[in-house]
Design a protein around this motif. Sequence first.
Motif, PDB file in Angstrom:
ATOM      1  N   GLN A 225       3.622  25.126  25.954  1.00  0.00           N
ATOM      2  CA  GLN A 225       4.666  24.921  26.891  1.00  0.00           C
ATOM      3  C   GLN A 225       4.286  26.078  27.814  1.00  0.00           C
ATOM      4  O   GLN A 225       4.851  25.958  29.082  1.00  0.00           O
ATOM      5  N   GLU A 226       3.702  27.073  27.201  1.00  0.00           N
ATOM      6  CA  GLU A 226       3.073  28.376  28.194  1.00  0.00           C
ATOM      7  C   GLU A 226       1.986  27.897  29.151  1.00  0.00           C
ATOM      8  O   GLU A 226       1.829  28.178  30.079  1.00  0.00           O
ATOM      9  N   LEU A 227       1.179  27.305  28.147  1.00  0.00           N
ATOM     10  CA  LEU A 227      -0.394  27.309  28.975  1.00  0.00           C
ATOM     11  C   LEU A 227      -0.316  25.843  29.845  1.00  0.00           C
ATOM     12  O   LEU A 227      -0.792  26.064  30.921  1.00  0.00           O
ATOM     13  N   ILE A 228       0.421  24.576  29.719  1.00  0.00           N
ATOM     14  CA  ILE A 228       0.664  23.594  30.447  1.00  0.00           C
ATOM     15  C   ILE A 228       2.064  23.304  30.657  1.00  0.00           C
ATOM     16  O   ILE A 228       2.734  22.430  30.049  1.00  0.00           O
ATOM     17  N   PRO A 229       2.824  24.127  31.554  1.00  0.00           N
ATOM     18  CA  PRO A 229       4.271  23.615  31.620  1.00  0.00           C
ATOM     19  C   PRO A 229       4.607  22.118  32.099  1.00  0.00           C
ATOM     20  O   PRO A 229       4.098  21.783  32.978  1.00  0.00           O
ATOM     21  N   GLY A 230       5.566  21.787  31.352  1.00  0.00           N
ATOM     22  CA  GLY A 230       5.766  20.268  31.600  1.00  0.00           C
ATOM     23  C   GLY A 230       5.448  19.450  30.684  1.00  0.00           C
ATOM     24  O   GLY A 230       5.481  18.059  30.601  1.00  0.00           O
ATOM     25  N   LEU A 231       4.281  19.792  29.970  1.00  0.00           N
ATOM     26  CA  LEU A 231       3.708  18.801  29.074  1.00  0.00           C
ATOM     27  C   LEU A 231       4.491  18.638  27.750  1.00  0.00           C
ATOM     28  O   LEU A 231       4.848  19.511  27.204  1.00  0.00           O
ATOM     29  N   ASN A 232       4.933  17.028  27.468  1.00  0.00           N
ATOM     30  CA  ASN A 232       5.836  16.939  26.481  1.00  0.00           C
ATOM     31  C   ASN A 232       4.944  16.950  25.254  1.00  0.00           C
ATOM     32  O   ASN A 232       4.850  15.810  24.546  1.00  0.00           O
ATOM     33  N   GLY A 233       4.369  17.722  24.457  1.00  0.00           N
ATOM     34  CA  GLY A 233       3.743  17.859  23.485  1.00  0.00           C
ATOM     35  C   GLY A 233       2.474  19.010  23.400  1.00  0.00           C
ATOM     36  O   GLY A 233       3.037  19.854  24.111  1.00  0.00           O
ATOM     37  N   ALA A 234       1.731  18.972  22.438  1.00  0.00           N
ATOM     38  CA  ALA A 234       0.527  19.624  22.637  1.00  0.00           C
ATOM     39  C   ALA A 234      -0.873  18.980  22.291  1.00  0.00           C
ATOM     40  O   ALA A 234      -0.708  17.715  21.710  1.00  0.00           O
ATOM     41  N   LEU A 235      -1.733  19.621  22.765  1.00  0.00           N
ATOM     42  CA  LEU A 235      -3.353  18.870  22.707  1.00  0.00           C
ATOM     43  C   LEU A 235      -3.965  19.081  21.387  1.00  0.00           C
ATOM     44  O   LEU A 235      -4.123  20.045  21.066  1.00  0.00           O
ATOM     45  N   PHE A 236      -4.087  17.903  20.667  1.00  0.00           N
ATOM     46  CA  PHE A 236      -4.950  18.193  19.461  1.00  0.00           C
ATOM     47  C   PHE A 236      -6.475  17.285  19.632  1.00  0.00           C
ATOM     48  O   PHE A 236      -6.919  16.597  19.207  1.00  0.00           O
ATOM     49  N   HIS A 237      -7.114  18.281  20.379  1.00  0.00           N
ATOM     50  CA  HIS A 237      -8.591  18.057  20.746  1.00  0.00           C
ATOM     51  C   HIS A 237      -9.540  17.645  19.478  1.00  0.00           C
ATOM     52  O   HIS A 237      -9.926  16.689  19.927  1.00  0.00           O
ATOM     53  N   ASP A 238      -9.263  18.244  18.686  1.00  0.00           N
ATOM     54  CA  ASP A 238     -10.258  18.087  17.372  1.00  0.00           C
ATOM     55  C   ASP A 238     -10.277  16.834  16.669  1.00  0.00           C
ATOM     56  O   ASP A 238     -10.971  16.370  15.619  1.00  0.00           O
ATOM     57  N   LEU A 239      -8.903  16.053  16.716  1.00  0.00           N
ATOM     58  CA  LEU A 239      -8.949  14.746  16.146  1.00  0.00           C
ATOM     59  C   LEU A 239      -9.879  13.657  16.716  1.00  0.00           C
ATOM     60  O   LEU A 239     -10.130  12.671  16.080  1.00  0.00           O
ATOM     61  N   LEU A 240     -10.344  13.849  18.040  1.00  0.00           N
ATOM     62  CA  LEU A 240     -10.874  12.584  18.501  1.00  0.00           C
ATOM     63  C   LEU A 240     -12.319  12.322  17.886  1.00  0.00           C
ATOM     64  O   LEU A 240     -12.585  11.059  17.862  1.00  0.00           O
ATOM     65  N   PRO A 241     -13.296  13.107  17.526  1.00  0.00           N
ATOM     66  CA  PRO A 241     -14.502  12.604  16.925  1.00  0.00           C
ATOM     67  C   PRO A 241     -14.123  11.964  15.680  1.00  0.00           C
ATOM     68  O   PRO A 241     -14.783  10.772  15.415  1.00  0.00           O
TER      69      PRO A 241
END
Length: 323
Positions: A225-241
């Motif tokens: 919420q601090e990094l990307i204001p307005g994002l309804n969630g959090a980014l889970f980069h490492d799941l994709l591989p």
Amino acid sequence: MKNVLLFADPGVDDAFAIIYSVLHPDINVVGIVAGYGNVEVEIATRNIATILNLLEVDIPIYGGANQPVSDVYVEFYPEIHGVEGLGDFEPEGLGYQLTNFTDVYDVFNKYEDVSVVEIGRNTGLMIGYMLGKQKMEQAKNYFIMGGAFLTPGNITPAAEANFYGDPVAAKFVFENIKTHVFPLNVTNSAYVTPEMIDYIIMYSPLEKLKQPLQLMYNFYYDAYQELIPGLNGALFHDLLPFMYITNPEMFSFVEREIYIETSSGPGRGASIADFRPRYEADQAMLDGEEEIKHKIALQMDYNEFFRLFLETFIRNLPPEAGE
């Protein structure tokens, strides 16, 4: 069943990726190499042991790199992952026994068709290749989370964290190993909402996981919420591989050479590929031996991400887990 050797540095999203990979019935994690990155290597090792203990699985943990090969200062990010790497979840003191790093090569003797997944800095992967090239070349595929193409970085305007953390190692990897790369272009779409976590907490059969998942997610969500204001969630980069390994149709790729900027200036860690319209025509005119080309993921089906995330996290452990 896909055999996977994982390089990781938990980190909240690494922790979720480990849990996902163990819970998925078509993935068999045959070893995890702990390295510095989001936290120091000793803490990363403890965090991996904690996660595996919660899952009640026995997977070898190998001691990896504790600093970059680049002449750069090691930076950790407690504001994103917490001081101990797992957000507000504080693991109890666990005893663990590290296996020597070079013992990781035994994985290729024991299992066939091993794929390597790297979701942290590329230092351990580089060292593994330099010390045991013949063994590492037995890997069926290499999957790397990192980089940013045609999109801003997340550590600097140009660079993503994994490549920024050790650009020399990343440069070495892309000059020697053919890979599938999952950069911010697709991982910036891998958001998990509070409602998705609520669903998992409600329906997961694994009671021991519920509180750690909630505590890790809450901290990570607040950071985003601090990094990307307005994002309804959090980014889970490492799941994709891991999602690609079992569901490749959800991604689209281009194939390009990859260059990593290793200077100490503002471009440090930037990942570069040729996306000019004349690229294909120029390649057809080149003579001589070509450089290694890598498959770069540029788009992802979020609906499939959503489905896989929820379906996998509410599974019970498959009978083969940890064998």
